[in-house]
Design a protein around this motif. Structure first.
Motif, PDB file in Angstrom:
ATOM      1  N   GLN A   1      37.331  41.296  47.919  1.00  0.00           N
ATOM      2  CA  GLN A   1      35.733  40.734  47.712  1.00  0.00           C
ATOM      3  C   GLN A   1      35.243  40.700  48.970  1.00  0.00           C
ATOM      4  OE1 GLN A   1      35.505  37.401  44.848  1.00  0.00           O
ATOM      5  NE2 GLN A   1      34.077  36.509  46.339  1.00  0.00           N
ATOM      6  N   GLY A   2      34.267  41.583  49.120  1.00  0.00           N
ATOM      7  CA  GLY A   2      33.479  41.842  50.455  1.00  0.00           C
ATOM      8  C   GLY A   2      32.295  40.949  50.322  1.00  0.00           C
ATOM      9  N   SER A   3      31.999  40.107  49.579  1.00  0.00           N
ATOM     10  CA  SER A   3      31.027  39.180  49.542  1.00  0.00           C
ATOM     11  C   SER A   3      31.369  37.670  49.018  1.00  0.00           C
ATOM     12  CB  SER A   3      29.799  39.713  48.514  1.00  0.00           C
ATOM     13  OG  SER A   3      30.414  39.665  47.371  1.00  0.00           O
ATOM     14  N   PRO A   4      30.478  36.835  49.197  1.00  0.00           N
ATOM     15  CA  PRO A   4      30.950  35.243  49.076  1.00  0.00           C
ATOM     16  C   PRO A   4      31.039  35.072  47.479  1.00  0.00           C
ATOM     17  CG  PRO A   4      28.771  35.274  50.325  1.00  0.00           C
ATOM     18  CD  PRO A   4      29.205  36.732  49.818  1.00  0.00           C
ATOM     19  N   THR A   5      30.677  35.909  46.629  1.00  0.00           N
ATOM     20  CA  THR A   5      30.962  35.748  45.222  1.00  0.00           C
ATOM     21  C   THR A   5      31.548  37.223  44.566  1.00  0.00           C
ATOM     22  OG1 THR A   5      28.915  36.764  44.695  1.00  0.00           O
ATOM     23  CG2 THR A   5      28.911  34.173  44.852  1.00  0.00           C
ATOM     24  N   GLY A   6      32.441  36.806  43.511  1.00  0.00           N
ATOM     25  CA  GLY A   6      32.970  37.835  42.878  1.00  0.00           C
ATOM     26  C   GLY A   6      33.427  37.465  41.522  1.00  0.00           C
ATOM     27  N   ALA A   7      33.846  38.620  40.648  1.00  0.00           N
ATOM     28  CA  ALA A   7      34.470  38.401  39.356  1.00  0.00           C
ATOM     29  C   ALA A   7      35.339  39.302  38.962  1.00  0.00           C
ATOM     30  CB  ALA A   7      33.286  38.207  38.349  1.00  0.00           C
ATOM     31  N   ALA A   8      36.361  39.070  38.045  1.00  0.00           N
ATOM     32  CA  ALA A   8      37.138  40.246  37.736  1.00  0.00           C
ATOM     33  C   ALA A   8      37.551  39.585  36.291  1.00  0.00           C
ATOM     34  CB  ALA A   8      38.447  40.273  38.585  1.00  0.00           C
ATOM     35  N   SER A   9      37.981  40.796  35.512  1.00  0.00           N
ATOM     36  CA  SER A   9      38.552  40.432  34.217  1.00  0.00           C
ATOM     37  C   SER A   9      39.958  40.475  34.178  1.00  0.00           C
ATOM     38  CB  SER A   9      38.177  41.995  33.288  1.00  0.00           C
ATOM     39  OG  SER A   9      38.932  41.833  31.879  1.00  0.00           O
ATOM     40  N   GLY A  10      40.511  39.756  33.307  1.00  0.00           N
ATOM     41  CA  GLY A  10      42.072  39.233  33.147  1.00  0.00           C
ATOM     42  C   GLY A  10      42.741  39.906  32.207  1.00  0.00           C
ATOM     43  N   GLY A  11      41.875  40.624  31.444  1.00  0.00           N
ATOM     44  CA  GLY A  11      42.392  41.441  30.291  1.00  0.00           C
ATOM     45  C   GLY A  11      41.968  40.700  29.021  1.00  0.00           C
ATOM     46  N   SER A  12      42.628  41.170  28.042  1.00  0.00           N
ATOM     47  CA  SER A  12      42.168  40.691  26.398  1.00  0.00           C
ATOM     48  C   SER A  12      43.453  40.118  25.898  1.00  0.00           C
ATOM     49  CB  SER A  12      41.654  41.569  25.907  1.00  0.00           C
ATOM     50  OG  SER A  12      40.656  42.124  26.467  1.00  0.00           O
ATOM     51  N   PRO A  13      43.944  38.900  26.042  1.00  0.00           N
ATOM     52  CA  PRO A  13      45.141  38.421  25.301  1.00  0.00           C
ATOM     53  C   PRO A  13      44.819  38.296  24.105  1.00  0.00           C
ATOM     54  CG  PRO A  13      44.367  36.862  27.360  1.00  0.00           C
ATOM     55  CD  PRO A  13      43.307  37.775  27.306  1.00  0.00           C
ATOM     56  N   SER A  14      45.968  38.459  23.380  1.00  0.00           N
ATOM     57  CA  SER A  14      45.977  38.807  21.640  1.00  0.00           C
ATOM     58  C   SER A  14      45.629  37.250  21.142  1.00  0.00           C
ATOM     59  CB  SER A  14      47.348  39.127  21.154  1.00  0.00           C
ATOM     60  OG  SER A  14      48.196  38.079  21.689  1.00  0.00           O
ATOM     61  N   SER A  15      45.617  36.354  21.793  1.00  0.00           N
ATOM     62  CA  SER A  15      45.285  34.980  21.441  1.00  0.00           C
ATOM     63  C   SER A  15      43.742  34.611  21.143  1.00  0.00           C
ATOM     64  CB  SER A  15      45.974  33.744  22.195  1.00  0.00           C
ATOM     65  OG  SER A  15      45.555  33.960  23.497  1.00  0.00           O
TER      66      SER A  15
END
Length: 116
Positions: free
Chosen positions: A62-76
């Protein structure tokens, strides 16, 4: 740190958001930047009604103060109701790479209600 459950026509996902990634040096706070990025990962579990699944963002630079990422799609993920979400978070930087500067690993638990 924020964990979101995304339900959309393109799929269901666990999203992890970060903000205010900073480091303290001298007497001043500095934000993460392309010159001094933060590196983090988040893993955990999502459960509802006796079903559970895991998620993992992988390592995020992360090259900025804010960021986001997907952790995938759990079957639950899939029904309305109240989800139990556990988050394990570990961050290096944004400035020091020595492990004494690390944030975490830490654990947080959340209860997220999804309307029907």
């Amino acid at each position: 740190m924020q964990v979101c459950l995304r339900f959309s026509s393109s799929g269901k996902q666990v999203i992890v958001n970060t903000s205010n990634d900073k480091y303290y040096w001298g007497s001043t706070w500095y934000e993460a930047s392309s010159s001094y990025p933060a590196s983090w990962n988040a893993t955990g579990s999502v459960g509802i009604g006796g079903q559970s699944g895991s998620y993992n963002t992988g390592t995020v630079t992360q090259g900025s103060p804010t960021g986001a990422a997907s952790g995938g799609s759990p079957s639950s993920l899939g029904a309305c109701g109240t989800y139990s979400v556990t988050l394990y978070f570990h961050q290096k930087g944004p400035y020091g790479t020595d492990s004494s500067y690390d944030i975490g690993p830490g654990e947080q638990s959340y209860s997220i209600s999804v309307a029907c």
